[in-house]
Design a protein around this motif. Structure first.
Motif, mmCIF file in Angstrom:
data_model
loop_
_atom_site.group_PDB
_atom_site.id
_atom_site.type_symbol
_atom_site.label_atom_id
_atom_site.label_comp_id
_atom_site.label_asym_id
_atom_site.label_seq_id
_atom_site.Cartn_x
_atom_site.Cartn_y
_atom_site.Cartn_z
ATOM 1 N N UNK A 1 0.821 -1.226 0.000
ATOM 2 C CA UNK A 1 0.000 0.000 0.000
ATOM 3 C C UNK A 1 0.851 1.271 0.000
ATOM 4 N N UNK A 2 2.175 1.134 0.123
ATOM 5 C CA UNK A 2 3.031 2.331 0.201
ATOM 6 C C UNK A 2 3.335 2.829 -1.214
ATOM 7 N N UNK A 3 2.896 4.041 -1.562
ATOM 8 C CA UNK A 3 3.125 4.539 -2.921
ATOM 9 C C UNK A 3 4.601 4.523 -3.345
ATOM 10 N N UNK A 4 5.525 4.747 -2.410
ATOM 11 C CA UNK A 4 6.945 4.728 -2.784
ATOM 12 C C UNK A 4 7.541 3.308 -2.817
ATOM 13 N N UNK A 5 6.712 2.300 -2.537
ATOM 14 C CA UNK A 5 7.082 0.877 -2.657
ATOM 15 C C UNK A 5 8.329 0.468 -1.884
ATOM 16 N N UNK A 6 8.604 1.153 -0.794
ATOM 17 C CA UNK A 6 9.707 0.706 0.072
ATOM 18 C C UNK A 6 9.443 1.195 1.490
ATOM 19 N N UNK A 7 10.118 0.544 2.449
ATOM 20 C CA UNK A 7 10.027 1.007 3.829
ATOM 21 C C UNK A 7 10.912 2.242 3.989
ATOM 22 N N UNK B 1 3.876 15.229 11.592
ATOM 23 C CA UNK B 1 4.415 15.126 10.236
ATOM 24 C C UNK B 1 4.603 13.660 9.853
ATOM 25 N N UNK B 2 3.857 13.257 8.819
ATOM 26 C CA UNK B 2 3.941 11.865 8.361
ATOM 27 C C UNK B 2 5.221 11.669 7.555
ATOM 28 N N UNK B 3 5.914 10.569 7.844
ATOM 29 C CA UNK B 3 7.029 10.185 6.963
ATOM 30 C C UNK B 3 6.803 8.705 6.665
ATOM 31 N N UNK B 4 5.977 8.493 5.634
ATOM 32 C CA UNK B 4 5.407 7.156 5.447
ATOM 33 C C UNK B 4 5.349 6.770 3.966
ATOM 34 N N UNK B 5 6.155 7.421 3.143
ATOM 35 C CA UNK B 5 6.185 7.087 1.719
ATOM 36 C C UNK B 5 4.851 7.297 1.027
ATOM 37 N N UNK B 6 4.010 8.163 1.615
ATOM 38 C CA UNK B 6 2.709 8.465 0.997
ATOM 39 C C UNK B 6 1.577 7.600 1.518
ATOM 40 N N UNK B 7 1.860 6.734 2.503
ATOM 41 C CA UNK B 7 0.847 5.798 3.010
ATOM 42 C C UNK B 7 -0.320 6.526 3.682
ATOM 43 N N UNK B 8 0.003 7.515 4.549
ATOM 44 C CA UNK B 8 -1.067 8.328 5.164
ATOM 45 C C UNK B 8 -0.729 9.801 5.000
#
Ligand SMILES: NC(=O)c1ccc[n+]([C@@H]2O[C@H](COP(=O)([O-])OP(=O)(O)OC[C@H]3O[C@@H](n4cnc5c(N)ncnc54)[C@H](OP(=O)(O)O)[C@@H]3O)[C@@H](O)[C@H]2O)c1
Length: 251
Positions: A212-218, A244-251
């Motif tokens: 589900x992570x738009x950047x496709x990595x942790x 501040x979210x740092x979640x690869x675009x997840x939330x």
């Protein structure tokens, strides 16, 4: 930077140790706090003391008077703190739905993650107020917003931390202290010391969420450390009270 002091809690942790390394090039004094892993704290001191002055101590943040006493041994009446980076935390390693949780485990998680944050702030605010500029960065988690199935204590404690930063930003803005919370999604870390049950839970959760992570990595620990250092510096001049979210675009 000359005459600047930062405190890093959880300095022996995966993310805290990377933040400490980066911060040693930005501040003239670092106070590194650990808990059980005294060997790693000593090693970190040795590694970083060519960059800046390093002071260390080990203390349980869930015990107010011992935490206060340990800071008291390091601080002088002249001490001023420019940055507090708070990463110390326990995980949600009971892996149970709320109905089956043990009340002691729940209480201990809240005592470390939420009460510990309150104790730190209560002890350190006078020293942050004395500085010309001061920043506080608290490590929360994306689960503060989403909840965490089979991890209610951890998720609730992190939501509490995020909310505390908002209140503090309202109360301390007039004293020039900026407060922000960072909400990482899953971070790539060393999982070799986790117990089997928790590691299986974590791997399953991460595998599912990765899709589900738009950047496709942790996230890497460096991704998180870079953002933390920015928010803990004077480069951040007008961001306060934010999650501040740092979640690869997840939330
Ligand atoms: N890793 C992730 O995937 C992730 C994702 C989202 C958010 N976060 C958040 O990011 C922060 C850092 O995570 P991390 O993975 O680097 O954690 P970690 O490796 O488990 O490190 C936790 C740190 O907290 C310290 N600590 C634990 N209990 C303590 C206590 N009672 N008193 C004082 N210190 C205590 C530990 O000290 P000792 O080792 O010396 O005992 C260690 O330095 C945490 O706030 C976490 O909730 C992490």
């Amino acid at each position: 930077m000359k005459n600047t002091t930062a405190i890093i809690t959880g300095a022996t942790g995966n993310i805290g140790s990377v933040i400490a390394e980066m911060a040693s090039k930005e501040f003239s004094t670092l106070i590194l706090c650990g808990f059980k892993n005294r060997q790693k704290l000593q090693k970190l001191k040795k590694k970083l003391e060519s960059n800046c002055t390093i002071k260390i101590f080990s203390s349980d943040i869930s015990v107010f008077y011992s935490l206060k006493g340990n800071f008291g041994k390091i601080f002088t009446p002249q001490t001023k703190i420019n940055a507090l980076i708070h990463t110390a935390s326990v995980r949600s390693d009971d892996v149970l739905p709320l109905a089956e949780t043990d009340t002691k485990h729940w209480e201990n998680t809240l005592k470390t993650n939420l009460f510990g944050t309150y104790y730190l702030m209560k002890i350190l605010l006078p020293y942050l107020r004395k500085s010309d500029w001061a920043r506080v960065v608290l490590l929360s988690s994306s689960v503060a917003k989403t909840g965490l199935k089979n991890g209610s204590a951890y998720a609730a404690s992190k939501a509490g931390v995020s909310n505390l930063a908002k209140t503090l930003s309202l109360e301390e803005g007039k004293n020039g202290i900026l407060f922000n919370t960072i909400l990482p999604g899953p971070v790539e870390i060393d999982d070799s010391h986790f117990d089997k049950k928790y590691n299986e839970f974590r791997k399953k959760y991460y595998a599912k969420i990765l899709n589900q992570i738009p950047l496709s990595r942790l996230a890497t620990t460096h991704d998180v450390a870079k953002l933390t250092l920015f928010l803990a510096s004077q480069k951040n001049s007008y961001i306060t009270g934010q999650e501040i979210n740092i979640s690869g675009g997840l939330i």
